[in-house]
Scaffold this motif. Structure first.
Motif, short mmCIF file in Angstrom:
data_model
loop_
_atom_site.label_atom_id
_atom_site.label_comp_id
_atom_site.label_asym_id
_atom_site.label_seq_id
_atom_site.Cartn_x
_atom_site.Cartn_y
_atom_site.Cartn_z
N GLY A 24 0.84 -1.21 0.00
CA GLY A 24 0.00 0.00 0.00
C GLY A 24 0.87 1.25 0.00
N ILE A 36 -8.22 3.75 1.77
CA ILE A 36 -7.60 2.65 2.52
C ILE A 36 -8.36 2.54 3.83
CG2 ILE A 36 -5.48 1.84 3.65
CD1 ILE A 36 -3.94 3.76 1.74
N LEU A 44 -7.91 -0.47 -0.72
CA LEU A 44 -7.12 -1.38 0.10
C LEU A 44 -7.83 -1.57 1.43
CD1 LEU A 44 -4.44 -2.98 0.57
CD2 LEU A 44 -3.43 -0.85 1.40
#
Ligand code: F6R
Length: 362
Positions: free
Chosen positions: A214, A301, A315
């Protein structure tokens, strides 16, 4: 020594399961449904307590924000948190009934020492929550409670944040039990969650490779926004602080609901939004706020415990659900993320520019 790690910070992030076991060691009494802390308040003191004030700086201030919610929920006592350098004491007519807690890893932070001195001088009862035996703060307060995280060398606080929140969670249980506001069965559930905490943190550490991926994807971003609600809010603030300190990237933490009240104007395709989507952090509402940012092209994320559907995220990072402590586990992902963003840019991680481990000037 760094024990095979490139930086103290990464070593200290990985030490958290051990540090937390030390923090908890001998302090959980499941049978009685109580915490067993080595601090003895005068007979009847906690029962007659009117207010708790937490004073701290930086990461310790964010740990205090987390803990204040626990104190209010478990002990049903009005709890305020103040930045030490902004603090003035107002204890009303009976200052002794206000417990002022200085939360300081080093025990040497001048702003925090100044604040606790003002409180003690005005007649409040004072308590230090610190990592450092024999530190200055322990000489300024009536009692001390040690977080037992072990020495922290990296300038950025990591394992001490987790141990501060955990120690204060135990204190919240103890005060709640004494005041009769926390039932034994509820206390047991909290203590079980605390017992599961080191293992849940270890599971996050085992996912470090996914965090690195990430970080590689987003290292060139213009800025990073961290959002959370409830216990997720201080975690968002702390996540952003870590990134600022060690990566020198622009990062901000927001209460997720506030995004639409202004910061959303800053959101673009180059500003990843990191969120806490777990128990204790109103994941459904937070996800709605994240979706609003995604509509403006922001990559998302999120840390999830499976409470909400996270297929829409760019993510998703998983944690185990352990009640009130789940957002604290989510924070470990943010520490790893900040570390890898900084490391990919070759930053001086253990000694960031312009910063010192303990700040002894006001
Ligand atoms: C952040 C950091 C600082 C400290 C702050 C208070 O990573 O390390 O924000 O948290 O200077 O320090 P202590 O807890 O020693 O009072």
């Amino acid at each position: 020594e760094k024990g095979g790690y490139e930086h103290y910070m990464r070593k200290e992030i990985h030490e958290q399961p051990v540090a937390l076991r030390q923090t908890l060691s001998g302090r959980i009494d499941i049978e009685r449904g109580d915490a067993d802390l080595d601090v003895s308040f005068p007979q009847g003191y906690l029962e007659s307590l009117e207010e708790i004030q937490l004073v701290a700086c930086g990461t310790s201030y964010y740990a205090s924000l987390y803990a204040a919610r626990l104190l209010e929920q478990f002990a049903d006592v009005r709890t305020t948190v103040e930045i030490a350098s902004e603090y003035t004491f107002d204890g009303g007519r009976d200052p002794w009934r206000t417990l002022v807690i200085a939360v300081t890893q080093s025990g040497e932070t001048a702003d925090t020492l100044g604040a606790i001195r003002r409180a003690g001088g005005a007649g409040a009862r004072t308590l230090a929550v610190t990592n450092t035996l024999g530190s200055s703060v322990t000489r300024e307060t009536e009692d001390s409670l040690f977080i037992r995280a072990g020495p922290e060398i990296g300038v950025a606080a990591t394992k001490t944040f987790a141990s501060q929140v955990t120690t204060l969670a135990l204190l919240a249980v103890e005060i709640g039990r004494k005041r009769g506001t926390l039932a034994a069965t509820d206390a047991r559930a909290v203590l079980e969650n605390l017992r599961e905490l080191p293992g849940a943190v270890q599971q996050v550490l085992d996912e470090e490779a996914r965090v690195l991926e990430g970080a590689e994807r987003f290292v060139d971003a213009d800025a990073f926004f961290f959002v959370g609600r409830q216990f997720g809010y201080p975690v968002a603030l702390e996540g952003a602080l870590k990134l600022k300190e060690i990566a020198y990237d622009h990062a901000e933490g927001f209460a997720a609901g506030e995004l639409k009240h202004g910061p959303l104007a800053l959101v673009t395709g180059e500003t990843p939004v990191l969120s806490v989507l777990t128990e204790g952090a109103r994941p459904g509402e937070t996800l709605n706020n994240v979706t609003e940012a995604q509509t403006r092209a922001a990559p998302a994320i999120g840390v999830t415990d499976g409470t909400v559907e996270t297929d829409s995220l760019d993510l998703a990072l998983e944690v185990s659900e352990i009640g009130h402590m789940t957002p604290l586990v989510a924070n470990i992902y943010f520490q790893l993320f900040a570390y890898h963003i900084a490391d990919l840019q070759g930053r001086s991680i253990d000694k960031p520019r312009n910063l010192a481990k303990s700040v002894t000037v006001e």
